[in-house]
Design an enzyme around this catalytic site. Structure first.
Site, short mmCIF file in Angstrom:
data_model
loop_
_atom_site.label_atom_id
_atom_site.label_comp_id
_atom_site.label_asym_id
_atom_site.label_seq_id
_atom_site.Cartn_x
_atom_site.Cartn_y
_atom_site.Cartn_z
CD GLU A 116 -2.10 -1.11 3.06
OE1 GLU A 116 -1.72 -0.22 3.85
OE2 GLU A 116 -2.81 -2.05 3.41
CE LYS A 118 6.04 4.97 6.55
NZ LYS A 118 6.14 6.41 6.78
CG ASP A 120 5.07 12.35 4.67
OD1 ASP A 120 5.15 12.04 5.88
OD2 ASP A 120 5.87 13.11 4.12
CE1 TYR A 226 -2.01 2.39 9.91
CE2 TYR A 226 -2.04 4.50 8.77
CZ TYR A 226 -1.72 3.74 9.87
OH TYR A 226 -1.13 4.34 10.95
CE LYS A 313 10.14 6.04 5.83
NZ LYS A 313 10.89 7.03 6.53
CB CYS A 407 29.40 35.48 18.86
SG CYS A 407 27.65 35.15 19.04
CB CYS A 410 27.15 38.03 22.44
SG CYS A 410 28.39 36.74 22.39
CB CYS A 425 29.34 31.87 20.79
SG CYS A 425 29.20 33.19 21.99
CB CYS A 430 26.07 34.32 23.82
SG CYS A 430 25.44 34.55 22.14
S1 IVH Z 1 0.69 0.20 8.85
C1 IVH Z 1 2.06 -1.42 13.27
N1 IVH Z 1 0.03 1.37 6.61
O1 IVH Z 1 3.56 5.07 8.76
C2 IVH Z 1 2.23 -0.27 12.35
N2 IVH Z 1 1.17 2.66 8.23
O2 IVH Z 1 6.22 4.19 10.55
C3 IVH Z 1 1.20 -0.31 11.30
N3 IVH Z 1 1.53 4.98 7.58
O3 IVH Z 1 2.92 5.43 12.11
C4 IVH Z 1 1.36 0.77 10.34
N4 IVH Z 1 0.55 4.86 5.62
O4 IVH Z 1 1.19 6.40 10.60
C5 IVH Z 1 0.63 1.52 7.81
N5 IVH Z 1 -0.63 2.23 4.58
C6 IVH Z 1 -0.06 2.40 5.76
C7 IVH Z 1 0.49 3.63 6.18
C8 IVH Z 1 1.10 3.72 7.43
C9 IVH Z 1 1.18 5.65 6.47
C10 IVH Z 1 2.26 5.56 8.72
C11 IVH Z 1 1.69 5.23 10.05
C12 IVH Z 1 2.82 4.74 10.91
C13 IVH Z 1 4.02 5.01 10.08
C14 IVH Z 1 4.97 3.84 10.19
#
Ligand code: IVH
Length: 667
Positions: A116, A118, A120, A226, A313, A407, A410, A425, A430
Site C-alpha cells: 500500500e 505510505k 505522509d 489502513y 522508503k 559571534c 554577542c 561562542c 550570549c
Molecule cells: S501500517 C504497526 N500502513 O507510517 C504499524 N502505516 O512508521 C502499522 N503509515 O505510524 C502501520 N501509511 O502512521 C501503515 N498504509 C499504511 C500507512 C502507514 C502511512 C504511517 C503510520 C505509521 C508510520 C509507520
C-alpha cells in the site's frame, strides 16, 4: 412553521441521511452528486432545525462537523494497544532481507504480501461504539495520545456513523492534507502575513492539534484508514479482507496490491517511486504487510515495530540550485552552524531555500563556495542537505566561506576546540545561547509549556522580563498582557501553562536543563536511577559510569554542569517556584521490581498505560510490548488483546488491575 418534536425528528433524520450520503459521495468516492450550494442549503436547514430542537442533536449528526466550542487543552488518551512504527527498507536489498526474515519463520512459498502507499501525514486512532464515532486520538508517544475527537469529527471522509453497526470497532489511519489544500492554505497565510507550513504533513499536524475545532473544520483534512485493530464480531482472516470490510463501512482505504512474489513487490514499489507525484497527496514510501492475520501473529513484534510489515522508503529527491550565501546561527550549545541560503527550489513537494552545512569541515570537505551550483537533497523528515558542488558550473567568481571570528549575536570570540568539529561562542551569557536554551526548556519533550513559542520568548527577553528559563515561573499577568499579540486570555493561558508545567516528570526536567550529551533517553535513565534532583546533583563520576547507558563523556558533562554555581542557582530558583524535583510515583522507590518484566494488555481503569509504566519503572521493573517466556507478569485490563492468551499459553503470571496495584503499593 410550527412543527412538533416528532415531525422535527423525522425531518432531521432525513436531512442527516441525505447530507451524509452527499458527504460520502463527495469526500470518499470523489464523485459529487449535487453542487456545493445545494449541499450548503441542506446543511443550513439541518442546523436551523437542530437549533430549534436542541434535544435532537446527536454526536453523529453532520452538523457536528463544523466544530464546536474551543477547548482549554486536550485530554490525554491511553490507546488500547500501542501505535507502533515500522522498520524501514531503503531499496530492493532491504526488501529481500525482510522477505528472508519472514520466510525464515513461515517457510518458503507460504507468504502473500499486500503493498500500500505510505501516506505522509500523522497517524490517528478512531474508536467507534455501537457504530458511532466516540474518540479520535493522535499517536502521541504510541501509548498515550491526545484526544482530538472534536477536530477529527470535522474531517469529512471520516464516517461519524458506520454503515453497519458493530458494538466496538477500532481502526487506525493516516490524517493528511491534500497537496492542493496545502498550497491554498499557505497562500492564504502568506497574504495574511502568517508563518507558512513547511510541508503538508506539518500543516495536517498543526490543523489536528488546534484547540479551536472551527479552525480544523476550515482546513481540508482527510484520513485514509489502513488498519482494523479490533472489531467485535468482525471476522476477517486477511488484511486485504479487513480493508474491504472497512471500505464497506464507509472509510477511505488504501488501494492494495497483492502478490506472493517479493520481486514483484520491489518492482511495484519502484514504479510508485516514479509516479508518486501523480497522487493528490504526499506519500513517502510504500508499506508491505504479510496478508494473513494468523501469520502476522506468528511473526509478532519487536519492541518497536511489527515483524510482519516494513516501510519501503523512496530514495531522497535531489535537485540543483544556486548557493547564494552562507550565514551562521548560534545554537543552544553555543555551536555556530553555517547555513546555506539557496535560490528557492521545489523538492519533494516543498520549497527549499536553506540547507544546513553542519560545520567548517563539512564545507571544506565538499569544497563549497558562495555562488556555487549545488546538488541538494531532501529525505523525509530530514533537513535539506547539500550533497555536492556541480564543479562544471563554476565561473571562477565563487567566493570561499570563512567562519566569522566573532559571534554575530554577542560579539565574543568564536573558538574551535581541538578535536571538535563545531566552532562555538563560549560566552554562556550570549543572548542567542540563552534564548535557544529557553526554547529548548519549554519544548514539547522537555517542560512542554504550551503557547510559549519563539516569538514570545524573544519578546520576553527583549523586554527584560526573563533572563533565563527559571524566570518564566516568576512572570506575572501584568508582565504578559501588554506584549505584542497577547491579550488577557492568552496571557492567562500562558500563566496556566507555566503553572501546569511545574508537575512535569523529573526526566523531563533533567532533559530540559539542556546538559550537553544528555538526551531524552539518558534523562529518563538518570531520573530512574537517582529519583530526585538533589541526588543527581551529588552524583559522582563512579556512580554515573556504573549505569550501563552512561559513558564517561556524558558523566563528565553532567558533573561539569552541576559544578557550575550558576546552574545550581538556576535549579534552586526552579525549586523555590515549586517545580517538581522528584520521580513521579515514589521518591524513595525501592528496587523491588528490579529485573522483572511486565506486559500490559487491555484498558486499565485507574491508571493510564503511561502511568502504569512509570510506576513499574520507578520500582526498577521493565515494560515490554510482547509476551515471551521471559515475561514475569502480564497485567490484564478490560478487553485484553491476544497477549492475554499468549500469557496463559506460556504460563506467565497474570495480574488483574487490583492485584497489580497491590503489588505496587505493598512496599
Ligand atoms: S501500517 C504497526 N500502513 O507510517 C504499524 N502505516 O512508521 C502499522 N503509515 O505510524 C502501520 N501509511 O502512521 C501503515 N498504509 C499504511 C500507512 C502507514 C502511512 C504511517 C503510520 C505509521 C508510520 C509507520
Amino acid at each position: 412553521m410550527n412543527i412538533t418534536l416528532e415531525q422535527a425528528r423525522e425531518k432531521i433524520n432525513k436531512l442527516r441521511e441525505e447530507i451524509e450520503k452527499h458527504n460520502y459521495h463527495y469526500y470518499v468516492l470523489d464523485n459529487p452528486l449535487i453542487s456545493d450550494r445545494e449541499f450548503d442549503l441542506l446543511m443550513q436547514e439541518l442546523i436551523a432545525l437542530e437549533n430549534e430542537f436542541p434535544e435532537l442533536v446527536t454526536p453523529d449528526s453532520p452538523s457536528q462537523r463544523v466544530g464546536g466550542k474551543p477547548l482549554e487543552s486536550f485530554a490525554t488518551f491511553a490507546h488500547r494497544t500501542p501505535l507502533l512504527s515500522l522498520g524501514n527498507a531503503y531499496g530492493k536489498e532491504d526488501l529481500f532481507d525482510f522477505h528472508r526474515r519472514v520466510v525464515g519463520v513461515l517457510g518458503e512459498g507460504n507468504v502473500e504480501y499486500v503493498v500500500e502507499p505510505k501516506i505522509d501525514g500523522l497517524s490517528v486512532a478512531l474508536y467507534y461504539r455501537d457504530g458511532i464515532l466516540q474518540v479520535g486520538a493522535t499517536r502521541g508517544d504510541g501509548f498515550t495520545g491526545e484526544d482530538v475527537t472534536q477536530n477529527l469529527k470535522t474531517v469529512r471522509n471520516i464516517p461519524l456513523r458506520l454503515k453497519e453497526t458493530v458494538p466496538v470497532l477500532e481502526v487506525r489511519g493516516e490524517a493528511y492534507m491534500p497537496r492542493e489544500a496545502f498550497y491554498r492554505l499557505n497562500a492564504e497565510r502568506e497574504a495574511r502575513g502568517e508563518a507558512l507550513f513547511a510541508n503538508p504533513r506539518n500543516a495536517a499536524a498543526g490543523s489536528i492539534r488546534q484547540l479551536d475545532p472551527k479552525i480544523s473544520a476550515g482546513r481540508d483534512l482527510r484520513v485514509i484508514v489502513y488498519a482494523l485493530m479490533y472489531g467485535e464480531g468482525v471476522t476477517v482472516a486477511k488484511h486485504s479482507e479487513a480493508l474491504e470490510y472497512l471500505k464497506k463501512q464507509g472509510f477511505n482505504t488504501p488501494e492494495p496490491f497483492i502478490t506472493k512474489d517479493i520481486k514483484e513487490v520491489a518492482q511495484y514499489c519502484e514504479n510508485w517511486g516514479e509516479k508518486r507525484h501523480d497522487l493528490p497527496y504526499e506519500i513517502d514510501g510504500m508499506v508491505i504487510k504479510v496478508n494473513s492475520l494468523t501469520q502476522q501473529e506468528q511473526l509478532g513484534y519487536t519492541s518497536k515495530s511489527p515483524r510482519w510489515a516494513v516501510a519501503y522508503k523512496f530514495p531522497a529527491e535531489q535537485g540543483v540550485t544556486r548557493l547564494l550565501d552562507i550565514i551562521v546561527r548560534v545554537g543552544r550549545t553555543g555551536a555556530v552552524t553555517p547555513t546555506a541560503i539557496l535560490e528557492p527550489i521545489r523538492l519533494a513537494g516543498t520549497t527549499v531555500s536553506r540547507a544546513t552545512l553542519h560545520n567548517e569541515n563539512f564545507i571544506k570537505e565538499k569544497d563549497i563556495k558562495i555562488g556555487d551550483y549545488v546538488v541538494v537533497q531532501k529525505a523525509g523528515e530530514i533537513i535539506p542537505e547539500v550533497v555536492r558542488v556541480v564543479k562544471e558550473k563554476r565561473t571562477g567568481e565563487e567566493k570561499p566561506f570563512k567562519m566569522p571570528e566573532f559571534c554575530p549575536e554577542c560579539g565574543s570570540r568564536i573558538v574551535r576546540l581541538e578535536g571538535e568539529a563545531a566552532s562555538r561562542c563560549i560566552d554562556i551569557s550570549c543572548p542567542a545561547i540563552v534564548r535557544e536554551g529557553i526554547i529548548h526548556f519549554v519544548s514539547r519533550n522537555a517542560m512542554n509549556i504550551e503557547g510559549l513559542g519563539e516569538a514570545i520568548i524573544t519578546q520576553l527577553f527583549e523586554h527584560k522580563l526573563i533572563r533565563d528559563a527559571a524566570d518564566l515561573y516568576y512572570l506575572k499577568y501584568e508582565d504578559l498582557v501588554n506584549l505584542e499579540r497577547m491579550g488577557p486570555k492568552s496571557a492567562q493561558n500562558l500563566l496556566n501553562a507555566v503553572e501546569e508545567s511545574k508537575n512535569r516528570g523529573l526526566d523531563q526536567l533533567i532533559f530540559a536543563l539542556g546538559i550537553r550529551l544528555v538526551g531524552q533517553r539518558a534523562a529518563k535513565i538518570l531520573a530512574q536511577e537517582f529519583k530526585t534532583m538533589d541526588r543527581l546533583m551529588e552524583a559522582t563520576f563512579e556512580e554515573l559510569t556504573a549505569i550501563p547507558e552512561i559513558g564517561p563523556k556524558m558523566a563528565e558533562s553532567i558533573i561539569a554542569f552541576f559544578g557550575e554555581e550558576k546552574n545550581i542557582q538556576f535549579i534552586e530558583r526552579l525549586k523555590a517556584a515549586g517545580v517538581n524535583m522528584k520521580m513521579a510515583s515514589s521518591p524513595i522507590a525501592s528496587d523491588k521490581l528490579a529485573g522483572k518484566t511486565f506486559v500490559l494488555t487491555g484498558t486499565l481503569e485507574t491508571l493510564t498505560r503511561k502511568e502504569a509504566q512509570e510506576k513499574i519503572e520507578a520500582l526498577g521493573g521493565k515494560v515490554s510490548s510482547s509476551v515471551s517466556k521471559k515475561t514475569d507478569f502480564v497485567v490484564v485490563g478490560a478487553d485484553p488483546g491476544s497477549k492475554y492468551d499468549k500469557a496463559k499459553e506460556l504460563g506467565v503470571t497474570i495480574l488483574s488491575e487490583n492485584e497489580f496495584i497491590n503489588l505496587l503499593d505493598d512496599k
